[in-house]
Design an enzyme around this catalytic site. Structure first.
Site, mmCIF file in Angstrom:
data_model
loop_
_atom_site.group_PDB
_atom_site.id
_atom_site.type_symbol
_atom_site.label_atom_id
_atom_site.label_comp_id
_atom_site.label_asym_id
_atom_site.label_seq_id
_atom_site.Cartn_x
_atom_site.Cartn_y
_atom_site.Cartn_z
ATOM 1 N N ASP A 256 -10.358 -74.227 28.741
ATOM 2 C CA ASP A 256 -9.213 -74.254 27.818
ATOM 3 C C ASP A 256 -8.252 -75.369 28.213
ATOM 4 O OD1 ASP A 256 -10.214 -71.972 26.621
ATOM 5 O OD2 ASP A 256 -9.024 -70.633 27.873
ATOM 6 N N HIS B 121 -6.394 -65.642 22.853
ATOM 7 C CA HIS B 121 -6.821 -66.761 21.993
ATOM 8 C C HIS B 121 -6.795 -66.326 20.529
ATOM 9 C CE1 HIS B 121 -8.238 -69.599 24.955
ATOM 10 N NE2 HIS B 121 -9.171 -68.813 25.441
ATOM 11 N N GLU C 45 -9.484 -63.234 25.783
ATOM 12 C CA GLU C 45 -10.018 -63.558 24.450
ATOM 13 C C GLU C 45 -9.091 -63.033 23.346
ATOM 14 O OE1 GLU C 45 -12.258 -65.732 24.123
ATOM 15 O OE2 GLU C 45 -12.789 -65.724 26.248
ATOM 16 N N GLY D 208 -34.387 -62.292 32.570
ATOM 17 C CA GLY D 208 -34.549 -60.970 31.972
ATOM 18 C C GLY D 208 -34.035 -60.836 30.557
ATOM 19 N N THR D 209 -33.601 -61.940 29.943
ATOM 20 C CA THR D 209 -33.087 -61.850 28.580
ATOM 21 C C THR D 209 -34.199 -61.913 27.536
ATOM 22 O OG1 THR D 209 -32.590 -64.200 28.803
ATOM 23 C CG2 THR D 209 -30.744 -62.686 28.945
ATOM 24 N N GLY D 210 -35.428 -62.209 27.975
ATOM 25 C CA GLY D 210 -36.547 -62.175 27.035
ATOM 26 C C GLY D 210 -37.098 -63.532 26.648
ATOM 27 N N GLY E 78 -31.303 -69.350 29.526
ATOM 28 C CA GLY E 78 -30.445 -68.172 29.603
ATOM 29 C C GLY E 78 -30.763 -67.408 30.874
HETATM 30 P P1 ADP Z 1 -37.046 -63.800 30.940
HETATM 31 O O1 ADP Z 1 -38.289 -64.588 30.705
HETATM 32 O O2 ADP Z 1 -35.908 -64.228 30.107
HETATM 33 O O3 ADP Z 1 -36.678 -63.707 32.392
HETATM 34 P P2 ADP Z 1 -38.736 -61.659 30.141
HETATM 35 O O4 ADP Z 1 -39.208 -62.096 28.824
HETATM 36 O O5 ADP Z 1 -39.669 -61.911 31.286
HETATM 37 O O6 ADP Z 1 -37.337 -62.298 30.488
HETATM 38 O O7 ADP Z 1 -38.359 -60.114 30.081
HETATM 39 C C1 ADP Z 1 -39.015 -59.146 30.884
HETATM 40 C C2 ADP Z 1 -39.268 -57.891 30.090
HETATM 41 O O8 ADP Z 1 -38.042 -57.273 29.709
HETATM 42 C C3 ADP Z 1 -39.993 -58.139 28.793
HETATM 43 O O9 ADP Z 1 -41.374 -58.169 28.966
HETATM 44 C C4 ADP Z 1 -39.543 -56.962 27.945
HETATM 45 O O10 ADP Z 1 -40.265 -55.799 28.269
HETATM 46 C C5 ADP Z 1 -38.115 -56.761 28.380
HETATM 47 N N1 ADP Z 1 -37.196 -57.530 27.543
HETATM 48 C C6 ADP Z 1 -36.436 -58.582 27.924
HETATM 49 N N2 ADP Z 1 -35.698 -59.042 26.889
HETATM 50 C C7 ADP Z 1 -35.999 -58.280 25.826
HETATM 51 C C8 ADP Z 1 -35.563 -58.272 24.463
HETATM 52 N N3 ADP Z 1 -34.656 -59.156 24.006
HETATM 53 N N4 ADP Z 1 -36.091 -57.338 23.621
HETATM 54 C C9 ADP Z 1 -36.989 -56.440 24.076
HETATM 55 N N5 ADP Z 1 -37.433 -56.394 25.351
HETATM 56 C C10 ADP Z 1 -36.960 -57.292 26.229
HETATM 57 ZN ZN ZN Z 2 -10.262 -69.193 27.189
#
Ligand code: ADP
Ligand code: ZN
Ligand code: MG
Length: 474
Positions: free
Chosen positions: A357, A285, A282, A60-62, A57
């Site tokens: 699509d 659709h 969307e 920054g998504t965690g 993904g």
């Molecule tokens: P990725 O590895 O996907 O690039 P990270 O895990 O390094 O993202 O995210 C960096 C920081 O951002 C985490 O340490 C946290 O503080 C915050 N963060 C990112 N996603 C989330 C989440 N889903 N819930 C809570 N905090 C998050």
């Molecule tokens: Zn579409």
């Protein structure tokens, strides 16, 4: 260890309580946590647990956070390496580091090995020109060592390998084979309620002004990842400190949002115009799906960007389907064309957003004509696809050029008729289309009930069990 640091056997304190807004990914990892807590129970039953799990993904998504949280939840040792450190390294360092890591992890089992930025070493080998880039040999050796170690696991080695990447598309297929990273989990930017939860987590120890509304902050940050939100909270606290505020206020957040959301170079930048176009696409659709007899009921509509797709409409059949009738296939084509048709009706112009699509529509229409005998002009005749398709299907001989051409013409006719039908429908139902698009812009994701209601329609009676088998039309 820090974000890019290396762990060798630490026991992370973070748990799923520190993660929010990525519930689907979390749910998929619960099985892994349970296994790590009690491997013996699984062994006794002879259950095979996935060895390699790939989290993919946008940045920054965690993903890193989630990997550490799995270790924290299970209370097991956590070993990590970032693949990017080896790209420039001296030949041999990466491979020996991998060997050490797996050895230590096995000694400390049950445990987790986390390989961050897997694409840095796991890029497809076919795409590279051997020997030209400096890091190439090193990359290859490190990758081979990872494959060797994963293949060498024995049943009793209670080690799970988690890896993360932003670029699953460039990974070497060798990494994805069974027994390697054969479980893949998407980690997506959060929707609005998810953003509220993430903001709650990151403001746990931040004094907030009483009238501060995290819902409002979440509403103002579409497309923000967890990392963006963490950054926004911190920037807001910095603004507050500089302004001698006792508590962080709405204006501090507003300025922080502006700074972070405008300053950051974003992978998915949804301008307001993009959001509007996506919402109508969307909604198109979804509305065609709702109004066309024989179409699968619409389950969920969303304009949160996921991977390549800017939005998604999920439709699910009432029961498992093995055969489709002709009118149901036409309904599928209509629904798939609904996105593009809505764009044309509303904006007078189409965009590149309908690529998948169009592929889907082409596939169904060609199947109707060349496989299922649903075109009167062609009749119940099987026509092989492409030039060498015929040799692959027993009993099929290559079709004459004339027949091939007829198939193309018939498929085209089916799609063009559908496009006219759908454009008419959406023009006629423009009010419902506007209402549904507005609801999407407001809420980003609509569940079945909300979606039908927004369109002024009665939701169908529906069996929830079917959700897991959902199909999608991006
Ligand atoms: P990725 O590895 O996907 O690039 P990270 O895990 O390094 O993202 O995210 C960096 C920081 O951002 C985490 O340490 C946290 O503080 C915050 N963060 C990112 N996603 C989330 C989440 N889903 N819930 C809570 N905090 C998050
Ligand atoms: Zn579409
Ligand atoms: Mg990361």
């Amino acid at each position: 260890a820090g974000a890019r640091g290396v762990d060798s056997g630490s026991r992370p304190k973070v748990t799923f309580d520190d993660v929010a807004g990525i519930d689907d990914a979390e749910a998929e990892l619960i099985e892994i946590v349970d296994f790590l807590r009690n491997p013996a129970r699984y062994h006794k039953l002879g259950a095979r647990i996935p060895r390699g799990v790939l989290l993919y993904g946008p940045p920054g998504t965690g993903k890193t956070l989630l990997a550490r949280a799995v270790a924290g939840e299970a209370d097991v040792a956590f070993f990590s390496m970032s693949a990017s450190e080896f790209v420039e390294a001296i030949v041999g360092v990466g491979a020996s580091r991998v060997r050490d890591l797996f050895r230590q992890a096995k000694e400390a089992a049950p445990s987790i090995i986390f390989i961050d930025e897997l694409d840095a070493i796991g890029r497809s080998r076919s795409g590279n020109v051997s020997g030209l880039s400096g890091g190439h040999d090193e990359r290859e050796q490190t990758l081979n060592q990872i494959l060797t170690e994963m293949d060498g696991f024995e049943a009793g080695d209670d080690v799970i390998v988690l890896a993360a990447t932003n670029r699953p598309d460039v990974l070497d297929p060798a990494l994805l084979r069974p027994g390697r990273f054969d479980r893949r989990i998407a980690v997506q930017p959060p929707d609005r309620p998810g953003r509220v939860e993430i903001l709650r987590i990151h403001t746990r120890s931040v004094p907030l002004a009483e009238d501060l509304d995290l819902e409002r902050v979440a509403a103002a940050t579409p497309g923000a990842t967890g990392a963006d939100l963490a950054l926004i909270v911190n920037e807001a606290a910095l603004f507050a400190a500089r302004r001698r505020h006792e508590r962080v206020q709405q204006e501090d957040f507003s300025d922080a949002i502006e700074k972070v959301m405008l300053g950051a170079e974003r992978q998915v930048v949804m301008t307001e115009a993009d959001r509007r176009r996506t919402a109508y696409h969307e909604a198109g659709h979804a509305l065609v799906g709702m109004l066309t007899p024989g179409a699968d009921p619409v389950r969920k509509v969303s304009i949160i960007p996921r991977g390549q797709a800017l939005g998604v409409t999920l439709s699910t059949p009432e029961t498992d389907r093995y055969t489709y009738q002709r009118h149901e296939l036409l309904a599928k084509i209509d629904t798939a064309l609904g996105g593009r048709a809505a764009e044309r009706v509303v904006f007078g112009e189409i965009s590149t957003g309908a690529e998948s699509d169009i592929r889907e529509v082409t596939r169904i229409a060609r199947g109707m004509v060349s496989r299922w005998g649903m075109s009167e002009a062609v009749g119940p005749i099987a026509v092989a696809d492409g030039n060498d398709g015929a040799t692959l299907i027993p009993g099929l001989t290559p079709a004459s050029p004339g027949l091939q051409e007829l198939v193309d013409r018939e498929a085209r006719r089916i799609v063009e008729e559908a496009e006219r039908r759908v454009t008419e429908l959406l023009t006629r139902e423009r009010q419902r289309l506007d209402a549904l698009a507005a609801a999407l812009l407001e809420n980003e994701t609509l569940e079945q009930e909300e979606a039908y209601k927004a369109a002024g329609l009665e939701p169908p009676a529906f069996d929830v069990e079917q959700e897991a088998k959902a199909g999608s039309s991006p």
